[in-house]
Design a protein around this motif. Sequence first.
Motif, PDB file in Angstrom:
ATOM      1  N   ALA A 200       0.670  -1.447   0.305  1.00 45.28           N
ATOM      2  CA  ALA A 200      -0.583   0.410   0.255  1.00 45.28           C
ATOM      3  C   ALA A 200       0.364   1.572   0.297  1.00 45.28           C
ATOM      4  CB  ALA A 200      -0.639   0.162   0.958  1.00 45.28           C
ATOM      5  N   TYR A 201       0.264   2.451  -0.681  1.00 48.58           N
ATOM      6  CA  TYR A 201       1.052   3.504  -0.992  1.00 48.58           C
ATOM      7  C   TYR A 201       0.678   4.702  -0.106  1.00 48.58           C
ATOM      8  CZ  TYR A 201       3.212   7.976  -2.853  1.00 48.58           C
ATOM      9  OH  TYR A 201       4.172   9.074  -2.385  1.00 48.58           O
ATOM     10  N   VAL A 202       1.581   5.508   1.113  1.00 44.13           N
ATOM     11  CA  VAL A 202       1.109   5.989   2.286  1.00 44.13           C
ATOM     12  C   VAL A 202       1.560   7.492   1.720  1.00 44.13           C
ATOM     13  CG1 VAL A 202       1.526   7.063   4.065  1.00 44.13           C
ATOM     14  CG2 VAL A 202       0.926   4.665   4.524  1.00 44.13           C
ATOM     15  N   PRO A 203       0.758   8.323   0.830  1.00 44.75           N
ATOM     16  CA  PRO A 203       1.259   9.814   0.573  1.00 44.75           C
ATOM     17  C   PRO A 203       1.434  10.235   2.371  1.00 44.75           C
ATOM     18  CG  PRO A 203      -0.897   9.589   0.446  1.00 44.75           C
ATOM     19  CD  PRO A 203      -0.610   8.096   0.037  1.00 44.75           C
ATOM     20  N   ASN A 204       2.635  11.198   1.567  1.00 48.25           N
ATOM     21  CA  ASN A 204       2.852  12.190   3.365  1.00 48.25           C
ATOM     22  C   ASN A 204       1.562  12.879   3.614  1.00 48.25           C
ATOM     23  OD1 ASN A 204       4.398  13.781   5.125  1.00 48.25           O
ATOM     24  ND2 ASN A 204       4.937  15.461   3.565  1.00 48.25           N
ATOM     25  N   MET A 205       1.455  13.740   2.143  1.00 45.37           N
ATOM     26  CA  MET A 205       0.927  15.006   1.921  1.00 45.37           C
ATOM     27  C   MET A 205       0.312  15.180   0.234  1.00 45.37           C
ATOM     28  SD  MET A 205      -0.987  17.145   4.177  1.00 45.37           S
ATOM     29  CE  MET A 205       0.432  17.300   5.247  1.00 45.37           C
ATOM     30  N   MET A 206      -1.076  15.719  -0.353  1.00 42.78           N
ATOM     31  CA  MET A 206      -0.974  15.599  -1.258  1.00 42.78           C
ATOM     32  C   MET A 206      -2.276  17.781  -1.090  1.00 42.78           C
ATOM     33  SD  MET A 206      -1.215  12.914  -3.151  1.00 42.78           S
ATOM     34  CE  MET A 206      -2.309  12.748  -3.359  1.00 42.78           C
ATOM     35  N   PRO A 207      -2.089  17.589  -2.343  1.00 42.53           N
ATOM     36  CA  PRO A 207      -1.428  17.552  -3.623  1.00 42.53           C
ATOM     37  C   PRO A 207       0.071  17.824  -3.536  1.00 42.53           C
ATOM     38  CG  PRO A 207      -2.614  19.533  -4.359  1.00 42.53           C
ATOM     39  CD  PRO A 207      -3.202  19.042  -2.895  1.00 42.53           C
ATOM     40  N   ASN A 208       0.730  17.194  -5.302  1.00 44.96           N
ATOM     41  CA  ASN A 208       2.123  16.859  -5.408  1.00 44.96           C
ATOM     42  C   ASN A 208       1.907  18.503  -6.377  1.00 44.96           C
ATOM     43  OD1 ASN A 208       4.559  17.062  -6.993  1.00 44.96           O
ATOM     44  ND2 ASN A 208       4.967  15.310  -5.764  1.00 44.96           N
ATOM     45  N   ARG A 209       2.499  19.544  -5.619  1.00 43.98           N
ATOM     46  CA  ARG A 209       1.854  20.870  -6.407  1.00 43.98           C
ATOM     47  C   ARG A 209       3.117  21.383  -7.422  1.00 43.98           C
ATOM     48  NH1 ARG A 209       2.662  23.627  -0.429  1.00 43.98           N
ATOM     49  NH2 ARG A 209       1.154  23.554   0.298  1.00 43.98           N
ATOM     50  N   LEU A 210       4.374  20.395  -7.854  1.00 46.99           N
ATOM     51  CA  LEU A 210       5.077  19.849  -8.911  1.00 46.99           C
ATOM     52  C   LEU A 210       4.398  19.200 -10.471  1.00 46.99           C
ATOM     53  CD1 LEU A 210       8.553  20.375  -7.594  1.00 46.99           C
ATOM     54  CD2 LEU A 210       7.737  22.169  -8.201  1.00 46.99           C
ATOM     55  N   HIS A 211       3.617  18.379  -9.719  1.00 44.53           N
ATOM     56  CA  HIS A 211       2.889  16.694 -10.778  1.00 44.53           C
ATOM     57  C   HIS A 211       1.688  17.079 -10.246  1.00 44.53           C
ATOM     58  CE1 HIS A 211       6.584  16.140 -11.727  1.00 44.53           C
ATOM     59  NE2 HIS A 211       8.026  15.782 -10.392  1.00 44.53           N
ATOM     60  N   ARG A 212       0.768  18.357 -11.014  1.00 39.15           N
ATOM     61  CA  ARG A 212      -0.835  18.283 -10.501  1.00 39.15           C
ATOM     62  C   ARG A 212      -1.557  17.151 -10.912  1.00 39.15           C
ATOM     63  NH1 ARG A 212      -2.246  23.545 -12.400  1.00 39.15           N
ATOM     64  NH2 ARG A 212      -1.078  23.091 -13.867  1.00 39.15           N
ATOM     65  N   GLY A 213      -2.473  16.640  -9.797  1.00 40.42           N
ATOM     66  CA  GLY A 213      -3.171  15.316 -10.552  1.00 40.42           C
ATOM     67  C   GLY A 213      -2.798  13.733  -9.948  1.00 40.42           C
ATOM     68  N   SER A 214      -1.521  14.121  -9.820  1.00 42.78           N
ATOM     69  CA  SER A 214      -0.320  12.977  -9.524  1.00 42.78           C
ATOM     70  C   SER A 214      -0.676  12.275  -8.291  1.00 42.78           C
ATOM     71  CB  SER A 214       0.956  13.131  -9.400  1.00 42.78           C
ATOM     72  OG  SER A 214       1.855  11.446  -9.189  1.00 42.78           O
ATOM     73  N   PRO A 215      -0.885  11.187  -8.576  1.00 43.22           N
ATOM     74  CA  PRO A 215      -0.996  10.358  -6.803  1.00 43.22           C
ATOM     75  C   PRO A 215      -0.006  10.183  -6.317  1.00 43.22           C
ATOM     76  CG  PRO A 215      -0.703   8.300  -8.547  1.00 43.22           C
ATOM     77  CD  PRO A 215      -0.680  10.111  -9.645  1.00 43.22           C
ATOM     78  N   ILE A 216       1.186  10.500  -6.249  1.00 46.85           N
ATOM     79  CA  ILE A 216       2.596  10.740  -5.792  1.00 46.85           C
ATOM     80  C   ILE A 216       2.110  11.593  -4.363  1.00 46.85           C
ATOM     81  CG2 ILE A 216       4.714  10.572  -5.477  1.00 46.85           C
ATOM     82  CD1 ILE A 216       3.735   7.795  -6.248  1.00 46.85           C
ATOM     83  N   GLY A 217       2.642  11.797  -3.784  1.00 45.36           N
ATOM     84  CA  GLY A 217       2.484  12.828  -2.454  1.00 45.36           C
ATOM     85  C   GLY A 217       3.453  14.210  -2.914  1.00 45.36           C
ATOM     86  N   ARG A 218       3.072  14.529  -1.501  1.00 48.19           N
ATOM     87  CA  ARG A 218       4.657  15.638  -1.681  1.00 48.19           C
ATOM     88  C   ARG A 218       5.321  15.777  -0.061  1.00 48.19           C
ATOM     89  NH1 ARG A 218       0.585  19.378  -0.603  1.00 48.19           N
ATOM     90  NH2 ARG A 218       0.831  20.742   1.348  1.00 48.19           N
ATOM     91  N   SER A 219       7.013  16.309  -0.345  1.00 46.43           N
ATOM     92  CA  SER A 219       7.808  16.493   0.486  1.00 46.43           C
ATOM     93  C   SER A 219       7.265  17.290   1.550  1.00 46.43           C
ATOM     94  CB  SER A 219       8.807  15.919   0.422  1.00 46.43           C
ATOM     95  OG  SER A 219      10.642  16.129   1.215  1.00 46.43           O
ATOM     96  N   ASP A 220       7.675  17.247   2.690  1.00 51.18           N
ATOM     97  CA  ASP A 220       7.585  18.208   3.767  1.00 51.18           C
ATOM     98  C   ASP A 220       8.442  19.531   3.712  1.00 51.18           C
ATOM     99  OD1 ASP A 220       5.562  17.752   4.859  1.00 51.18           O
ATOM    100  OD2 ASP A 220       6.631  16.443   6.898  1.00 51.18           O
TER     101      ASP A 220
END
Length: 489
Positions: A238-258
């Motif tokens: 299972a994938y646990v994103p840190n925080m959404m959305p990813n501001r550099l890749h809008r619409g991506s299911p990959i989270g963004r770093s702090d």
Amino acid sequence: MALPENGAPWPPPQWAPYYAEMRLDDAWYSGDRTRLTRVYASHPRPSERRRLWGRRVEQRPGRPEHRLHVPLAGDIASTSADLLFADMPSIKVEDTATQDRLDQLLDEGRVQQILLSGAEQAAALSGVFLRVTWDRELVDRPLLTVCQPDTAIPEFRFGMLRTVSFWRELTGSNEATVWRHIERHESGRIVNALYQGTRDTIGRAVPLTEHPDTADLVDSLDEDGVSITTGIRDLTAAYVPNMMPNRLHRGSPIGRSDYAGVHDLFDALDTTWTSWMRDIRLARARLIVPDGYLRDHGPGNGASFDDDREVWHSLKMPPNEGAPITLNQFEIRVEEHRATAEALMRQAAQAAGYSPQSFGLDGDGQPVTATEVDSKDQRSMVTRKKKAGYVRHPLADMLHVMLQVDAAQFGSRITPARPRVEFGDGVAESEQATATTLDLLNRAGAVSTATKVKILHPEWDDTAVKAEVAAILAETGAAAPDPVGSFPA
């Protein structure tokens, strides 16, 4: 994406931007000056190479490195993990036998420590993967593990993880030959493959027996020679994103770093500390002495001044000739540097989603109540609640998978069920604040004795609460029957 084709570029080109961002975040998270120098010195943009850690510094033998690094990035990631999992969330199922087995798996598997580690890495690298696996030679139970996002190729559908391929470089790899093990998690099975390639390409698939790190997997494979049947339908990752959305890749299911958008502040903070220490080095006391005070060591050997000597003889010169010993010491701009460093740390913390109070800033050293702590840490508490929402469902899914694997692979006689994962408030009220609240509620006549006991001892079960209520009523006499009510009408 199925298993990589022979000769395919590696990592896959579509994941190169994500990996590049994770590489930069990892350098700041590690706090390793060598990694920071390597990342910035080789950055494709010239403006990045001119930053503190991208500059070329002439290193002479015996000369120390004067650039300083403040590990604020590591503190941010550690604070994020502490807010989430310093206290283990409540994990419950309805069935008693299943709950007992789940508690055993959580305890023996050290799940809280695993979640703490995973949450810290997720804060730095935009997210992590939770994986359920097993090793019968190691222990007779399923294992919950954390996999890094920069060694994973996930596939999403409608924002939900469909499959994921974890990869790792094996021992014996060098610049000419790179061995990679691919572990692909699909619904109902796990596929393993071994590739012999180069730094830039996956190379060709070879039997698992070709490398000692994967040879042990052969005995556990199914008849097809590549897969392991899990015995359950659910995906074992299972994938646990840190925080959404990813501001550099809008619409991506990959989270963004702090650290998203905070790298400039990290660099400015290191520059400030480096400048501060430079002031200290330059401000060391220096003595300027006339030539007459120097001790001549002979032709070609120069002269020196002994600053430990206590007795000197007067120089044979008129009073108006020469110069005395002069002490020279520059001013150290302490307050300016301190104010700049604190402002940068405060802004970096806020940009990452936390209150400066969480990092020891803006505190006056005076004791505060729980309400004041909650107020000052409000931004941190909001970030914690948001992250808890992202963690809760993947964690529940993987704990459900653990119970299913435990029943399917290890024969546990339980009824697997998806547990409820609930996070606490995060800030515990002081005893004084709790007592004040209970006193006000009691004066208003808006609370029963049982409710007061539950508020004071939320960890007690119903039996303990009833026993405490009975003891309180007996001591106060409130349990005595009403004599007026027994009179005949």
